[in-house]
Design a protein around this motif. Sequence first.
Motif, PDB file in Angstrom:
ATOM      1  N   SER A 270       0.985  -1.299   0.004  1.00  0.00           N
ATOM      2  CA  SER A 270      -0.004  -0.075  -0.163  1.00  0.00           C
ATOM      3  C   SER A 270       0.765   1.299  -0.031  1.00  0.00           C
ATOM      4  N   VAL A 273       2.346   1.860  -3.371  1.00  0.00           N
ATOM      5  CA  VAL A 273       1.446   2.386  -4.351  1.00  0.00           C
ATOM      6  C   VAL A 273       1.307   3.877  -4.160  1.00  0.00           C
ATOM      7  N   GLU A 274       1.107   4.477  -2.687  1.00  0.00           N
ATOM      8  CA  GLU A 274       1.100   5.515  -2.407  1.00  0.00           C
ATOM      9  C   GLU A 274       2.344   6.492  -2.947  1.00  0.00           C
ATOM     10  N   ASP A 275       3.570   5.845  -2.846  1.00  0.00           N
ATOM     11  CA  ASP A 275       4.610   6.648  -3.183  1.00  0.00           C
ATOM     12  C   ASP A 275       4.874   6.526  -4.613  1.00  0.00           C
ATOM     13  N   SER A 276       4.122   5.694  -5.390  1.00  0.00           N
ATOM     14  CA  SER A 276       4.188   5.779  -6.870  1.00  0.00           C
ATOM     15  C   SER A 276       2.996   7.004  -7.436  1.00  0.00           C
ATOM     16  N   LYS A 277       2.199   7.076  -6.675  1.00  0.00           N
ATOM     17  CA  LYS A 277       1.045   8.089  -7.012  1.00  0.00           C
ATOM     18  C   LYS A 277       1.600   9.386  -6.876  1.00  0.00           C
ATOM     19  N   LYS A 278       2.566   9.577  -5.535  1.00  0.00           N
ATOM     20  CA  LYS A 278       3.323  10.942  -5.222  1.00  0.00           C
ATOM     21  C   LYS A 278       4.436  11.153  -6.320  1.00  0.00           C
ATOM     22  N   LYS A 279       5.021  10.201  -6.953  1.00  0.00           N
ATOM     23  CA  LYS A 279       6.022  10.310  -7.730  1.00  0.00           C
ATOM     24  C   LYS A 279       5.376  10.719  -9.321  1.00  0.00           C
ATOM     25  N   ARG A 280       4.265   9.969  -9.660  1.00  0.00           N
ATOM     26  CA  ARG A 280       3.481  10.676 -10.614  1.00  0.00           C
ATOM     27  C   ARG A 280       3.041  11.945 -10.751  1.00  0.00           C
ATOM     28  N   ARG A 281       2.556  12.326  -9.455  1.00  0.00           N
ATOM     29  CA  ARG A 281       2.297  13.658  -9.587  1.00  0.00           C
ATOM     30  C   ARG A 281       3.367  14.610  -9.544  1.00  0.00           C
ATOM     31  N   LYS A 282       4.642  14.394  -8.891  1.00  0.00           N
ATOM     32  CA  LYS A 282       5.930  15.090  -9.189  1.00  0.00           C
ATOM     33  C   LYS A 282       6.409  15.206 -10.604  1.00  0.00           C
TER      34      LYS A 282
END
Length: 526
Positions: A270, A273-282
């Motif tokens: 989990s 997944v959250e880190d991946s979402k933050k990375k995509r936003r960055k």
Amino acid sequence: MPQKSAFTSASPRLGAFPPVIPPTRARASAPATPEPKSSKGKAKAKEEVDAPVRRSARVRKPVTSYAETRALDTEKVKAFVAESKTSTPTRRNPKRKAAPEIFDVPEHLLETSLGPWRENELSEWPSWVEVESDPVFINRILGLLGVKDAKIQEIFTLDDVAILPDPVYGLIFLFEYLEDDNVKASEASQNVWFANQTTNNACATVALFNIIMNAGDLALGAKLAKFKQESSDMSPPLRGNFLSNSSWIREAHNSFARRLDLLNAALALSNSVEDSKKKRRKTASSKSTSNRKYKWKTKPAADVAFHYIAFVPVGQSVWQIDGLAASPRYIGDFEPGQNWTEIARPVLESRMLAHETSGLNFNLLALCRDHNTASIRRDLAINIRCIEHLEAMWSKDPAWPQLDANDTPCLLTTSSSARLGNYLLEAADILTLSVASPELLDFQQKIMKPNFVIHDALELRQKTLEAQKDICERFDVLLEVGGDGGGNGARAIGGKKDHTPAIHEWVMRLADHGVLLQLHEEAQEI
């Protein structure tokens, strides 16, 4: 220059407030209101006169107390909740998918997490846990997968590779993972079975499958054989996805997991997944400022990641197979009669020497043939076939006593599928291992002699049943010592037990009796 009074009738500037008239002056200068005709009008007029007046000369609303406001808000919240339960919520954007339902979190989360396992609970967990690089545990996983007559053996020095039991199906190298951009992928042969790793913590099982599926003469169970057939035409990513979505493979991989291990794995997934979402936003925000000359700097990972890769012979070639790579890496060819591990040895030495100065940890395992298990399985299969031949010959005789499983608890037949798995046997294995065996042919010739009577048959059956019991005991002892005489089988059995619920219950009892509070107070005094 003296300032004007706030109450002087100066002309207002643009955007300024108009002159403020005090409430008392507003009431005093207000024109007389005519006497209302009705009593209702009198009360209304009196209320308007006594009520406080705003600066805009409008009457203020009566002030309510905090308790009245709190009660009113509570009633509004209750009414809103009741309405939301009965009405169907509508989405602003109908094309957007609805949010998933909230998980049903148990009331006593701690007791539920540390409680005993429920029936079939392990199969419900989609998480994959980390596997310890221990031959004891991996051998049990191999048995659950259906791999027969093979075992994992630890290698302490590269010189031990030359004395491994023949054949060696593959080598598994465990090391601290460092991303290497200099590794060049090579064109994979069509004969190499290769699967990518598509989920976290599955690299150990992926490395095992990359060896097992390429071993032509390795005995596989029915599920493994079916898996190999169904995945033969798939691409490496699809094979990895097929592997990670096979529940029976995941259950074997997690066979030594505790519930806390599964919870940690689910939490790590989990967070990933959250880190991946933050990375995509960055990344998306950095694209809008692509004209900048600096680059984003990433923090080094605090945790150490370990990774399994495999070295496998396929035909006359040696391949390095990494589930995280795009394709297998060609190492070299070996001559007929030459040990293929000699080709892989220089690559392993170079990797070990490269990590030696940096102090990184690594481990080397080998999947090779288990001659002890193979011999016992063969003896047991022949014994079962002998008993079945004897029963088929004399079962129609009225004087022949029928076998009862209660009287002979070790009795195994071809139809004993539930118990055959404990000895790494299937119905098809019994026929395969006993075909054309000299022991079975001698037994058949003995019972077919003309002077072979029912008394001789009963005596032979009793002797054969005792032999089967001895074979089963030999197999149990082999599992108990793990095949190497070191008592590793008992450690494997103990590793499958989760003592966390018992420890939690024990601590709860100590707390109920005040022991924990007493220990805490004693520790504070020190």
